[in-house]
Motif scaffolding. Structure first.
Motif, PDB file in Angstrom:
ATOM      1  N   ASN A   1       8.953   8.316   4.082  1.00 23.53           N
ATOM      2  CA  ASN A   1       9.628   9.542   4.040  1.00 23.53           C
ATOM      3  C   ASN A   1       8.678  10.588   4.656  1.00 23.53           C
ATOM      4  O   ASN A   1       7.657  10.938   4.311  1.00 23.53           O
ATOM      5  CB  ASN A   1       9.572   9.818   2.345  1.00 23.53           C
ATOM      6  N   ALA A   2       9.497  10.973   5.838  1.00 23.23           N
ATOM      7  CA  ALA A   2       8.602  11.951   6.681  1.00 23.23           C
ATOM      8  C   ALA A   2       8.823  13.350   5.951  1.00 23.23           C
ATOM      9  O   ALA A   2       7.691  13.962   6.484  1.00 23.23           O
ATOM     10  CB  ALA A   2       9.500  11.997   8.033  1.00 23.23           C
ATOM     11  N   TYR A   3       9.456  13.599   5.013  1.00 27.84           N
ATOM     12  CA  TYR A   3       9.343  14.962   4.401  1.00 27.84           C
ATOM     13  C   TYR A   3       8.023  15.042   3.320  1.00 27.84           C
ATOM     14  O   TYR A   3       7.310  16.233   3.494  1.00 27.84           O
ATOM     15  CB  TYR A   3      10.696  15.282   3.638  1.00 27.84           C
ATOM     16  N   THR A   4       7.826  14.035   2.783  1.00 26.74           N
ATOM     17  CA  THR A   4       6.847  13.889   1.840  1.00 26.74           C
ATOM     18  C   THR A   4       5.748  13.332   2.220  1.00 26.74           C
ATOM     19  O   THR A   4       4.331  13.459   1.797  1.00 26.74           O
ATOM     20  CB  THR A   4       7.201  13.393   0.435  1.00 26.74           C
ATOM     21  N   GLY A   5       5.707  12.652   3.393  1.00 26.78           N
ATOM     22  CA  GLY A   5       4.518  11.930   4.005  1.00 26.78           C
ATOM     23  C   GLY A   5       4.170  10.761   3.293  1.00 26.78           C
ATOM     24  O   GLY A   5       3.040  10.358   3.374  1.00 26.78           O
ATOM     25  N   ILE A   6       5.104  10.201   2.572  1.00 25.18           N
ATOM     26  CA  ILE A   6       4.801   8.862   1.823  1.00 25.18           C
ATOM     27  C   ILE A   6       5.141   7.767   2.668  1.00 25.18           C
ATOM     28  O   ILE A   6       6.230   7.706   3.208  1.00 25.18           O
ATOM     29  CB  ILE A   6       5.560   8.890   0.468  1.00 25.18           C
ATOM     30  N   VAL A   7       4.439   6.563   2.530  1.00 28.81           N
ATOM     31  CA  VAL A   7       4.581   5.417   3.470  1.00 28.81           C
ATOM     32  C   VAL A   7       4.278   4.263   2.534  1.00 28.81           C
ATOM     33  O   VAL A   7       3.414   4.094   1.868  1.00 28.81           O
ATOM     34  CB  VAL A   7       3.657   5.639   4.865  1.00 28.81           C
ATOM     35  N   LEU A   8       4.992   3.296   2.537  1.00 30.66           N
ATOM     36  CA  LEU A   8       4.719   2.081   1.866  1.00 30.66           C
ATOM     37  C   LEU A   8       4.581   1.022   3.058  1.00 30.66           C
ATOM     38  O   LEU A   8       5.487   0.481   3.685  1.00 30.66           O
ATOM     39  CB  LEU A   8       5.927   1.675   0.807  1.00 30.66           C
ATOM     40  N   LEU A   9       3.369   0.344   3.044  1.00 34.29           N
ATOM     41  CA  LEU A   9       3.100  -0.684   3.854  1.00 34.29           C
ATOM     42  C   LEU A   9       2.805  -2.131   3.251  1.00 34.29           C
ATOM     43  O   LEU A   9       2.340  -2.136   1.923  1.00 34.29           O
ATOM     44  CB  LEU A   9       1.812  -0.198   4.718  1.00 34.29           C
TER      45      LEU A   9
ATOM     46  N   PHE B   1       0.919  -1.208   0.004  1.00 32.92           N
ATOM     47  CA  PHE B   1      -0.010  -0.153   0.253  1.00 32.92           C
ATOM     48  C   PHE B   1       0.987   1.228  -0.085  1.00 32.92           C
ATOM     49  O   PHE B   1       1.690   1.393   0.708  1.00 32.92           O
ATOM     50  CB  PHE B   1      -0.833   0.080   1.075  1.00 32.92           C
ATOM     51  N   LEU B   2       0.905   2.151  -1.103  1.00 41.39           N
ATOM     52  CA  LEU B   2       1.513   3.305  -1.043  1.00 41.39           C
ATOM     53  C   LEU B   2       0.421   4.569  -0.648  1.00 41.39           C
ATOM     54  O   LEU B   2      -0.626   4.726  -1.339  1.00 41.39           O
ATOM     55  CB  LEU B   2       1.788   3.521  -2.599  1.00 41.39           C
ATOM     56  N   CYS B   3       0.981   4.914   0.499  1.00 43.22           N
ATOM     57  CA  CYS B   3      -0.117   5.901   0.978  1.00 43.22           C
ATOM     58  C   CYS B   3       0.634   7.226   1.480  1.00 43.22           C
ATOM     59  O   CYS B   3       1.831   7.125   1.742  1.00 43.22           O
ATOM     60  CB  CYS B   3      -0.630   5.470   2.471  1.00 43.22           C
ATOM     61  N   GLU B   4      -0.168   8.334   1.591  1.00 41.95           N
ATOM     62  CA  GLU B   4       0.261   9.567   1.693  1.00 41.95           C
ATOM     63  C   GLU B   4      -0.429  10.081   2.984  1.00 41.95           C
ATOM     64  O   GLU B   4      -1.646   9.874   3.186  1.00 41.95           O
ATOM     65  CB  GLU B   4      -0.207  10.597   0.504  1.00 41.95           C
ATOM     66  N   ILE B   5       0.528  10.372   4.092  1.00 40.48           N
ATOM     67  CA  ILE B   5      -0.021  11.035   5.427  1.00 40.48           C
ATOM     68  C   ILE B   5      -0.161  12.394   5.024  1.00 40.48           C
ATOM     69  O   ILE B   5       0.730  13.213   4.790  1.00 40.48           O
ATOM     70  CB  ILE B   5       1.261  10.595   6.322  1.00 40.48           C
ATOM     71  N   ILE B   6      -1.420  12.927   5.301  1.00 41.53           N
ATOM     72  CA  ILE B   6      -1.773  14.162   5.279  1.00 41.53           C
ATOM     73  C   ILE B   6      -1.960  14.726   6.768  1.00 41.53           C
ATOM     74  O   ILE B   6      -2.838  14.452   7.416  1.00 41.53           O
ATOM     75  CB  ILE B   6      -3.103  14.453   4.466  1.00 41.53           C
ATOM     76  N   SER B   7      -1.234  15.727   6.976  1.00 43.83           N
ATOM     77  CA  SER B   7      -1.333  16.312   8.258  1.00 43.83           C
ATOM     78  C   SER B   7      -1.144  18.051   8.014  1.00 43.83           C
ATOM     79  O   SER B   7      -0.356  18.613   7.152  1.00 43.83           O
ATOM     80  CB  SER B   7      -0.299  16.013   9.145  1.00 43.83           C
ATOM     81  N   GLU B   8      -1.784  18.773   9.029  1.00 45.93           N
ATOM     82  CA  GLU B   8      -1.568  20.532   8.771  1.00 45.93           C
ATOM     83  C   GLU B   8      -0.518  20.738   9.633  1.00 45.93           C
ATOM     84  O   GLU B   8      -0.225  21.887   9.711  1.00 45.93           O
ATOM     85  CB  GLU B   8      -2.990  20.971   9.016  1.00 45.93           C
TER      86      GLU B   8
ATOM     87  N   GLU C   1       3.322  12.757  21.719  1.00 43.15           N
ATOM     88  CA  GLU C   1       2.560  13.826  21.264  1.00 43.15           C
ATOM     89  C   GLU C   1       1.346  13.166  20.349  1.00 43.15           C
ATOM     90  O   GLU C   1       1.759  12.159  19.558  1.00 43.15           O
ATOM     91  CB  GLU C   1       3.400  14.868  20.507  1.00 43.15           C
ATOM     92  N   ARG C   2       0.388  13.800  20.071  1.00 39.97           N
ATOM     93  CA  ARG C   2      -0.562  13.259  19.039  1.00 39.97           C
ATOM     94  C   ARG C   2      -0.687  14.204  18.081  1.00 39.97           C
ATOM     95  O   ARG C   2      -0.918  15.428  18.459  1.00 39.97           O
ATOM     96  CB  ARG C   2      -1.745  12.946  19.876  1.00 39.97           C
ATOM     97  N   TYR C   3      -0.793  13.840  16.763  1.00 41.62           N
ATOM     98  CA  TYR C   3      -0.726  14.661  15.634  1.00 41.62           C
ATOM     99  C   TYR C   3      -2.013  14.206  14.865  1.00 41.62           C
ATOM    100  O   TYR C   3      -2.137  13.175  14.338  1.00 41.62           O
ATOM    101  CB  TYR C   3       0.507  14.586  14.866  1.00 41.62           C
ATOM    102  N   ARG C   4      -2.994  15.105  14.523  1.00 40.01           N
ATOM    103  CA  ARG C   4      -3.752  14.928  13.506  1.00 40.01           C
ATOM    104  C   ARG C   4      -3.648  14.578  12.371  1.00 40.01           C
ATOM    105  O   ARG C   4      -2.815  15.518  11.763  1.00 40.01           O
ATOM    106  CB  ARG C   4      -5.053  15.975  13.573  1.00 40.01           C
ATOM    107  N   CYS C   5      -4.111  13.535  11.598  1.00 44.02           N
ATOM    108  CA  CYS C   5      -3.565  13.126  10.429  1.00 44.02           C
ATOM    109  C   CYS C   5      -4.380  12.361   9.510  1.00 44.02           C
ATOM    110  O   CYS C   5      -5.401  11.831  10.329  1.00 44.02           O
ATOM    111  CB  CYS C   5      -2.206  12.578  10.214  1.00 44.02           C
ATOM    112  N   SER C   6      -4.544  11.940   8.524  1.00 41.79           N
ATOM    113  CA  SER C   6      -5.036  11.182   7.690  1.00 41.79           C
ATOM    114  C   SER C   6      -4.281  10.460   6.605  1.00 41.79           C
ATOM    115  O   SER C   6      -3.404  11.239   6.192  1.00 41.79           O
ATOM    116  CB  SER C   6      -6.602  11.657   6.958  1.00 41.79           C
ATOM    117  N   PHE C   7      -4.887   9.123   6.458  1.00 43.73           N
ATOM    118  CA  PHE C   7      -3.978   8.476   5.332  1.00 43.73           C
ATOM    119  C   PHE C   7      -4.747   8.284   4.179  1.00 43.73           C
ATOM    120  O   PHE C   7      -5.936   8.113   3.920  1.00 43.73           O
ATOM    121  CB  PHE C   7      -3.824   6.963   5.747  1.00 43.73           C
ATOM    122  N   ASN C   8      -4.249   8.885   2.930  1.00 39.48           N
ATOM    123  CA  ASN C   8      -4.773   8.619   1.657  1.00 39.48           C
ATOM    124  C   ASN C   8      -4.011   7.537   0.664  1.00 39.48           C
ATOM    125  O   ASN C   8      -2.619   7.740   0.435  1.00 39.48           O
ATOM    126  CB  ASN C   8      -4.554   9.991   0.753  1.00 39.48           C
TER     127      ASN C   8
END
Length: 170
Positions: free
Chosen positions: A59-67, A9-16, A92-99
């Motif tokens: 990749n923490a900079y782009t928010g890309i994760v491979l599961l 799964f190639l996912c993008e972590i979206i966080s503000e 710490e808890r960070y609000r995010c979503s996985f795309n």
């Protein structure tokens, strides 16, 4: 010998949150995904997905994760990913979503998709560019996007698409 098939799964972590990128790590993603699978599908879902589940790339900079998970149970993981609302890292808890961008059978197909995805993102940036120096830097980045070992595009269809996109950006 039996070969176990996997799905990636190639996912993008979206966080503000801007501090989110500095504190994200593989264990935080791993634990969060497993907790969500357990919450959505119970102990059975957690046991099925935990067999071969791992975070192969982050990749923490782009928010890309491979599961990676087993093919037999990939739908359990896939159906759980939209329910991730936060990541806990370093207390710490960070609000995010996985795309979910792509689901592939090999890491190579996911890598090829990611290169094409990044190239398209650069083209979008190129359209929105205001200064000529920025435009040239982005064009150089677009031209350098290729898969290592991948042959240059020889198809006339793909060359015409590139020419059309270059003409539309002028």
């Amino acid at each position: 010998m039996v070969r176990f098939k996997n799905r990636y799964f190639l996912c993008e972590i979206i966080s503000e949150d801007l501090h989110f990128q500095q504190s994200i790590d593989e264990w935080a993603v791993h634990n969060t995904v497993k907790n969500v699978v357990a919450r959505m599908h119970g102990d059975f879902g957690l046991a099925c997905c935990s067999i071969a589940f791992s975070v192969k790339y982050l990749n923490a900079y782009t928010g890309i994760v491979l599961l990676r998970c087993r093919k037999d149970f990939h739908r359990l993981l896939w159906s759980s990913l939209p329910f991730i609302t936060h990541l806990e890292s370093r207390n710490e808890r960070y609000r995010c979503s996985f795309n979910t961008l792509h689901v592939g059978a090999t890491m190579r197909t996911c890598q090829k998709f990611l290169i094409h995805h990044n190239r398209n993102q650069l083209l979008v940036l190129l359209r929105n560019c205001t200064s000529e120096a920025d435009r040239q830097a982005i064009q150089k980045s677009v031209q350098s996007c290729k898969f290592v070992g991948e042959e240059q595009y020889n198809s006339e269809d793909e060359e015409s698409k590139d020419e059309e996109s270059d003409d539309s950006m002028k």
